[in-house]
Write an enzyme that holds these catalytic residues in place. Sequence first.
Site, short mmCIF file in Angstrom:
data_model
loop_
_atom_site.label_atom_id
_atom_site.label_comp_id
_atom_site.label_asym_id
_atom_site.label_seq_id
_atom_site.Cartn_x
_atom_site.Cartn_y
_atom_site.Cartn_z
N HIS A 48 0.83 -1.21 0.00
CA HIS A 48 0.00 0.00 0.00
C HIS A 48 0.86 1.26 0.00
CE1 HIS A 48 -4.23 -1.60 1.16
NE2 HIS A 48 -3.56 -2.50 0.47
N GLY A 85 4.81 5.92 -4.80
CA GLY A 85 6.03 5.13 -4.76
C GLY A 85 6.38 4.72 -3.33
N HIS A 102 -1.44 -12.81 -0.85
CA HIS A 102 -2.63 -13.15 -0.06
C HIS A 102 -2.52 -14.54 0.58
CE1 HIS A 102 -5.61 -10.10 -2.07
NE2 HIS A 102 -4.70 -9.52 -1.30
N ASN A 131 -6.97 1.54 4.10
CA ASN A 131 -5.85 1.37 5.02
C ASN A 131 -6.23 1.29 6.50
OD1 ASN A 131 -3.95 1.33 2.98
ND2 ASN A 131 -3.55 3.52 3.07
#
Length: 317
Positions: A68, A74, A193, A96
């Site tokens: 994230h 960046g 994941h 988030n």
Amino acid sequence: EGDRRMMDLRMRVVAAALLAVMAVAEALSLDYYDDKCPGAEAAVTAAVRQAMATDRTVPAGLLRMHFHDCFVRGCDGSVLLDSTGNVTAEKDGPPNVSLHAFFVIDNAKQAVEALCPGVVSCADILAFAARDAVALSGGPSWVVPVGRRDGRVSLVSDTATLPGPRANFEQLKQAFHDRGLSTKDLVVLSGGHTLGFAHCSSFQDRIHGGPTDPALNPSFAASLRRACPANNTARAAGSGLDSTSAAFDNAYFRMLQSGRGLLSSDEALLTHPKTRAFVALYAASQEAFFRAFAKSMLRMGGLNGGQEVRANCRRVN
């Protein structure tokens, strides 16, 4: 015999990752801290290892945090900045709010600052920590090129560009291509994941409010409904992202092939021939997945745009 094979696999993955380093942005270097702060990397690894000893969810948190961070402005540590009185930061944006393990970065930064103040960026510490999270969970390791700078801007509005759990293939592809990452990188990094947990809100539309998503294995869908009933009020309810959610392996891809991919964005990888072929490859070969994951992490980690080395990862200098 099994241990020796695993060691051989890890050695091959590390060698492949070293070769891939040449593709990372020229601004980064493999020996940037050799003279400036030779103990930095070990200090970060120690902080990650210590946190993992008491919290098995730490690796997933660190890996997701790095992803994230890199996908917004960046890899500049902007996701680590706290909101201020007049600016809401990235970490408080909808994608988030479930990020965690920031304390690990704080601890690592404190240890590194004690060794060499003002030298090692928070962005580099996060890149080291994400690599350690994977390696210490049984996954591949790679050499992290360093020399990133920390950003001074963190805006909640920027998090709208992060690919979400309901993204379709075209949306995912566009999000990755916009950041110079390939369709292969999309599949490989989705394999992250294999670590972690998703709350009911991330997949409840697949099991409630209408017909069950036909792509879901019926028994898997039933287990999800038990974990997340329609009238669920338990804030901590949800499901592991794969069957071995604390171990870095290729179970994610095997589950995806059997109709047990948890998120719509996971399922999206089966809707295109190219990505479906990569899923099949990594489901069949953990070695191929590990090798590809190290290379894709290096490509993603090469995105940088910061300006300073922050003394405190939660605020600008």
